[in-house]
Design an enzyme around this catalytic site. Structure first.
Site, short mmCIF file in Angstrom:
data_model
loop_
_atom_site.label_atom_id
_atom_site.label_comp_id
_atom_site.label_asym_id
_atom_site.label_seq_id
_atom_site.Cartn_x
_atom_site.Cartn_y
_atom_site.Cartn_z
N HIS A 150 0.80 -1.39 -0.04
CA HIS A 150 -0.01 -0.04 -0.10
C HIS A 150 0.78 1.32 -0.06
O HIS A 150 1.89 1.42 0.61
CB HIS A 150 -0.91 -0.02 1.38
CG HIS A 150 -2.18 -0.98 1.14
ND1 HIS A 150 -3.08 -0.76 0.07
CD2 HIS A 150 -2.59 -1.92 2.21
CE1 HIS A 150 -4.00 -1.70 0.08
NE2 HIS A 150 -3.59 -2.52 1.46
N CYS A 207 0.52 2.21 -5.29
CA CYS A 207 -0.16 3.19 -6.23
C CYS A 207 0.37 4.46 -6.07
O CYS A 207 1.14 4.74 -5.18
CB CYS A 207 -1.38 3.27 -5.68
SG CYS A 207 -2.58 1.54 -5.65
#
Length: 238
Positions: A150, A207
């Protein structure tokens, strides 16, 4: 009066051979030698199996120690200075469930990261650590090993990584050294970054942008290639 044939008709019996029969003695010698040979072979086999068993047990103990250290790492509080409040809460909740067996431990000294690599990229997996992307090489195997994390959790520090930085991967086979070779940004549909590579590589995926509010529109890619451990010099902590 004694009855009998005339003397001229009497046959002379052949003298018996009084020489000793050596065959029983020879058979005993052969049997004794065969038993000794069998005994020596059995002893050698037992010794080899014993050595293999001791060596195998030692190897399994070492494997267990590595697995336990990696599993314990999941319960150790990581540096959450850069994490979002939502990710911190998700990490705490994930620790309440069963701990999956880690595949490896990933370390990046320049950003002070030490994190277990778990199998898969499910929600709970990425809340506990970083995940091995399916259909890519397993960590420590030849090819391109994809690892996802993440952007607001374990992999937020990737924003500060640079080419040449050292990466360490520890698996049950031992420790391997890597060096960051390239950093680039791609669209989420670009899966070419996970294609096999001719050399053993790590591809870290998260991301991007790191502080984007909502679903991030791009992916941040860090490619590291395996190098000789003696050639790696850890970057100073930033």
């Amino acid at each position: 009066m004694a009855w009998g044939l005339p003397k001229r008709f009497r046959m002379h019996a052949r003298p018996r051979n009084h020489e000793p029969d050596h065959w029983p003695h020879r058979w005993r010698l052969l049997a004794e030698r065969a038993l000794w040979s069998i005994g020596l072979v059995c002893l050698a086999t037992w010794g080899a199996l014993r050595v293999a068993a001791v060596g195998g047990a030692r190897h399994e103990i070492e494997r267990f120690a590595i697995l336990r250290a990696a599993a314990d790492l999941q319960a150790v509080e990581p540096d959450r200075t850069l994490w979002s409040a939502q990710r911190i809460e998700a990490w705490r909740e994930a620790l309440g469930g069963p701990a999956p067996a880690p595949l490896a431990v990933l370390r990046i000294p320049s950003i002070r990261l030490e994190v277990p690599v778990l199998e898969g990229t499910g929600r709970v997996t990425l809340d506990r650590g970083v995940g091995h992307i399916e259909r890519t090489a397993r960590p420590g195997a030849d090819g391109n090993s994809g690892i996802a994390g993440h952007r607001d959790g374990f992999f937020r520090g990737l924003k500060d990584i640079g080419p040449g930085d050292a990466i360490e991967l520890e698996t049950l086979r031992g420790r391997e050294a890597y060096r960051v070779d390239r950093i680039w940004i791609v669209d989420p549909t670009d899966v070419s970054v996970l294609e096999p590579t001719p050399t053993r590589s790590l591809t870290l995926v998260t991301c991007y942008p790191f502080y984007f509010v909502g679903s991030a529109p791009q992916r941040y890619i860090v490619r590291a290639v395996r190098v000789d451990p003696d050639a790696v010099r850890d970057e100073p902590s930033r």
